[in-house]
Design a protein around this motif. Structure first.
Motif, PDB file in Angstrom:
ATOM      1  N   ALA A   8      64.034  93.117 -24.520  1.00 59.58           N
ATOM      2  CA  ALA A   8      63.176  91.938 -24.487  1.00 59.58           C
ATOM      3  C   ALA A   8      64.006  90.659 -24.420  1.00 59.58           C
ATOM      4  O   ALA A   8      65.003  90.514 -25.136  1.00 59.58           O
ATOM      5  CB  ALA A   8      62.280  91.908 -25.711  1.00 59.58           C
ATOM      6  N   SER A   9      63.590  89.742 -23.581  1.00 58.31           N
ATOM      7  CA  SER A   9      64.220  88.427 -23.501  1.00 58.31           C
ATOM      8  C   SER A   9      63.572  87.504 -24.534  1.00 58.31           C
ATOM      9  O   SER A   9      62.480  87.788 -25.050  1.00 58.31           O
ATOM     10  CB  SER A   9      64.045  87.837 -22.101  1.00 58.31           C
ATOM     11  N   VAL A  10      64.219  86.405 -24.808  1.00 61.87           N
ATOM     12  CA  VAL A  10      63.665  85.425 -25.748  1.00 61.87           C
ATOM     13  C   VAL A  10      62.316  84.920 -25.232  1.00 61.87           C
ATOM     14  O   VAL A  10      61.349  84.808 -26.001  1.00 61.87           O
ATOM     15  CB  VAL A  10      64.656  84.254 -25.966  1.00 61.87           C
ATOM     16  N   SER A  11      62.219  84.623 -23.945  1.00 60.15           N
ATOM     17  CA  SER A  11      60.945  84.116 -23.409  1.00 60.15           C
ATOM     18  C   SER A  11      59.831  85.158 -23.542  1.00 60.15           C
ATOM     19  O   SER A  11      58.684  84.810 -23.823  1.00 60.15           O
ATOM     20  CB  SER A  11      61.097  83.650 -21.962  1.00 60.15           C
ATOM     21  N   GLU A  12      60.155  86.433 -23.365  1.00 59.45           N
ATOM     22  CA  GLU A  12      59.144  87.487 -23.553  1.00 59.45           C
ATOM     23  C   GLU A  12      58.727  87.569 -25.010  1.00 59.45           C
ATOM     24  O   GLU A  12      57.533  87.693 -25.318  1.00 59.45           O
ATOM     25  CB  GLU A  12      59.685  88.829 -23.064  1.00 59.45           C
ATOM     26  N   MET A  13      59.702  87.479 -25.921  1.00 57.62           N
ATOM     27  CA  MET A  13      59.353  87.540 -27.347  1.00 57.62           C
ATOM     28  C   MET A  13      58.473  86.359 -27.740  1.00 57.62           C
ATOM     29  O   MET A  13      57.542  86.506 -28.532  1.00 57.62           O
ATOM     30  CB  MET A  13      60.620  87.611 -28.201  1.00 57.62           C
ATOM     31  N   LEU A  14      58.735  85.195 -27.166  1.00 59.24           N
ATOM     32  CA  LEU A  14      57.909  84.027 -27.478  1.00 59.24           C
ATOM     33  C   LEU A  14      56.484  84.166 -26.934  1.00 59.24           C
ATOM     34  O   LEU A  14      55.537  83.621 -27.509  1.00 59.24           O
ATOM     35  CB  LEU A  14      58.569  82.756 -26.957  1.00 59.24           C
ATOM     36  N   GLN A  15      56.309  84.915 -25.845  1.00 57.79           N
ATOM     37  CA  GLN A  15      54.965  85.152 -25.302  1.00 57.79           C
ATOM     38  C   GLN A  15      54.067  85.857 -26.313  1.00 57.79           C
ATOM     39  O   GLN A  15      52.852  85.665 -26.316  1.00 57.79           O
ATOM     40  CB  GLN A  15      55.035  86.015 -24.046  1.00 57.79           C
ATOM     41  N   LEU A  16      54.684  86.676 -27.154  1.00 54.41           N
ATOM     42  CA  LEU A  16      53.905  87.464 -28.120  1.00 54.41           C
ATOM     43  C   LEU A  16      53.058  86.585 -29.034  1.00 54.41           C
ATOM     44  O   LEU A  16      51.976  86.990 -29.454  1.00 54.41           O
ATOM     45  CB  LEU A  16      54.829  88.331 -28.978  1.00 54.41           C
ATOM     46  N   GLN A  17      53.538  85.393 -29.338  1.00 54.52           N
ATOM     47  CA  GLN A  17      52.786  84.484 -30.210  1.00 54.52           C
ATOM     48  C   GLN A  17      51.370  84.262 -29.699  1.00 54.52           C
ATOM     49  O   GLN A  17      50.454  84.073 -30.483  1.00 54.52           O
ATOM     50  CB  GLN A  17      53.477  83.121 -30.295  1.00 54.52           C
ATOM     51  N   HIS A  18      51.193  84.284 -28.397  1.00 52.22           N
ATOM     52  CA  HIS A  18      49.895  83.978 -27.794  1.00 52.22           C
ATOM     53  C   HIS A  18      48.999  85.206 -27.658  1.00 52.22           C
ATOM     54  O   HIS A  18      47.880  85.094 -27.164  1.00 52.22           O
ATOM     55  CB  HIS A  18      50.120  83.299 -26.442  1.00 52.22           C
ATOM     56  N   GLN A  53      66.077  96.778 -32.322  1.00 50.44           N
ATOM     57  CA  GLN A  53      66.201  96.517 -30.884  1.00 50.44           C
ATOM     58  C   GLN A  53      64.796  96.226 -30.368  1.00 50.44           C
ATOM     59  O   GLN A  53      63.873  97.013 -30.591  1.00 50.44           O
ATOM     60  CB  GLN A  53      66.754  97.720 -30.155  1.00 50.44           C
ATOM     61  N   SER A  54      64.631  95.116 -29.665  1.00 48.26           N
ATOM     62  CA  SER A  54      63.323  94.716 -29.134  1.00 48.26           C
ATOM     63  C   SER A  54      63.245  95.024 -27.647  1.00 48.26           C
ATOM     64  O   SER A  54      64.174  94.724 -26.895  1.00 48.26           O
ATOM     65  CB  SER A  54      63.099  93.225 -29.368  1.00 48.26           C
ATOM     66  N   PHE A  55      62.113  95.605 -27.247  1.00 48.90           N
ATOM     67  CA  PHE A  55      61.917  96.011 -25.855  1.00 48.90           C
ATOM     68  C   PHE A  55      60.591  95.500 -25.326  1.00 48.90           C
ATOM     69  O   PHE A  55      59.600  95.425 -26.056  1.00 48.90           O
ATOM     70  CB  PHE A  55      61.922  97.540 -25.726  1.00 48.90           C
ATOM     71  N   SER A  60      56.489  96.514 -13.144  1.00 49.09           N
ATOM     72  CA  SER A  60      57.623  96.415 -12.213  1.00 49.09           C
ATOM     73  C   SER A  60      57.286  95.622 -10.960  1.00 49.09           C
ATOM     74  O   SER A  60      58.165  95.038 -10.334  1.00 49.09           O
ATOM     75  CB  SER A  60      58.096  97.809 -11.800  1.00 49.09           C
ATOM     76  N   ASP A  61      56.011  95.590 -10.575  1.00 47.16           N
ATOM     77  CA  ASP A  61      55.622  94.910  -9.335  1.00 47.16           C
ATOM     78  C   ASP A  61      55.701  93.393  -9.453  1.00 47.16           C
ATOM     79  O   ASP A  61      56.131  92.721  -8.526  1.00 47.16           O
ATOM     80  CB  ASP A  61      54.216  95.335  -8.917  1.00 47.16           C
ATOM     81  N   ASN A  62      55.277  92.846 -10.595  1.00 48.66           N
ATOM     82  CA  ASN A  62      55.276  91.383 -10.710  1.00 48.66           C
ATOM     83  C   ASN A  62      56.050  90.876 -11.924  1.00 48.66           C
ATOM     84  O   ASN A  62      55.976  89.697 -12.249  1.00 48.66           O
ATOM     85  CB  ASN A  62      53.846  90.833 -10.712  1.00 48.66           C
ATOM     86  N   ASN A  63      56.759  91.781 -12.607  1.00 46.14           N
ATOM     87  CA  ASN A  63      57.643  91.416 -13.716  1.00 46.14           C
ATOM     88  C   ASN A  63      56.920  90.748 -14.885  1.00 46.14           C
ATOM     89  O   ASN A  63      57.499  89.934 -15.591  1.00 46.14           O
ATOM     90  CB  ASN A  63      58.785  90.527 -13.211  1.00 46.14           C
ATOM     91  N   THR A  64      55.633  91.059 -15.078  1.00 46.38           N
ATOM     92  CA  THR A  64      54.902  90.502 -16.216  1.00 46.38           C
ATOM     93  C   THR A  64      54.966  91.467 -17.391  1.00 46.38           C
ATOM     94  O   THR A  64      55.029  92.695 -17.210  1.00 46.38           O
ATOM     95  CB  THR A  64      53.421  90.230 -15.865  1.00 46.38           C
ATOM     96  N   MET A  65      54.937  90.915 -18.581  1.00 48.37           N
ATOM     97  CA  MET A  65      55.043  91.733 -19.789  1.00 48.37           C
ATOM     98  C   MET A  65      53.683  92.344 -20.129  1.00 48.37           C
ATOM     99  O   MET A  65      52.684  91.641 -20.251  1.00 48.37           O
ATOM    100  CB  MET A  65      55.569  90.899 -20.965  1.00 48.37           C
TER     101      MET A  65
END
Length: 169
Positions: A8-18, A53-55, A60-65
């Motif tokens: 997981a990237s920092v930006s992906e982890m921050l998405q979780l808040q929402h 470890q965060s994943f 894969s098609d549009n790289n969205t979490m």
């Protein structure tokens, strides 16, 4: 939909808040000490525990979490924690994909049992984990009456992962 598990990237982890619309939802996922409506920095501090470890499960098609989960070393097992699927993506079998991909990742590091906790009221998650071979077991620490401790023996994890991989091909 093709998925892939990545660190997981920092930006992906921050998405979780929402992904959580109440303190109850977020604490059910992250733990009782997880502040609701905290700063991004505080959210990351609470999320990034030592040894975890965060994943991210990505489309894969549009790289969205699509999902998120952590693997840590607890109780002599690979312990899965903070498992969640994006609210708009639930009901599509992605939780099974997330658990299977996390299991592959964990077993590639070391062959041993896999454990997790689940809230007793979360019947959908309980059914998902049971369908993958997890069984409710006595907890290895003081029991929390709100949670079930579940284990998946390494041998059963291999069978479950192989079934998942066959379905993907």
């Amino acid at each position: 939909m093709t998925t892939q598990l990545v660190l997981a990237s920092v930006s992906e982890m921050l998405q979780l808040q929402h992904w959580f619309s109440s303190a109850e939802q977020q604490q059910s996922w992250g733990g009782d000490n997880f502040d609701y409506l905290c700063t991004g920095l505080r959210f990351l501090q609470l999320l990034c525990r030592p040894g975890a470890q965060s994943f991210s499960l990505l489309d894969s098609d549009n790289n969205t979490m699509l999902g998120f989960g952590q693997i840590c070393d607890r109780f002599g097992c690979h312990h899965l924690a903070r498992l969640v699927i994006h609210p708009q993506q639930r009901g599509k079998g992605l939780a099974k994909a997330l658990i299977s991909e996390l299991s592959i990742q964990a077993l590639s590091q070391q062959y041993r049992d896999i454990s997790l906790y689940v809230h007793r009221h979360n019947s959908i998650a309980l059914q998902c984990y049971t369908s993958l071979g997890f069984e409710i077991c006595p907890p290895p620490e003081a029991e929390n009456p709100r949670l079930h401790f579940m284990m998946l023996q390494a041998d059963k994890a291999i069978v479950s992962v192989n079934r998942y991989l066959q379905q993907q091909s």
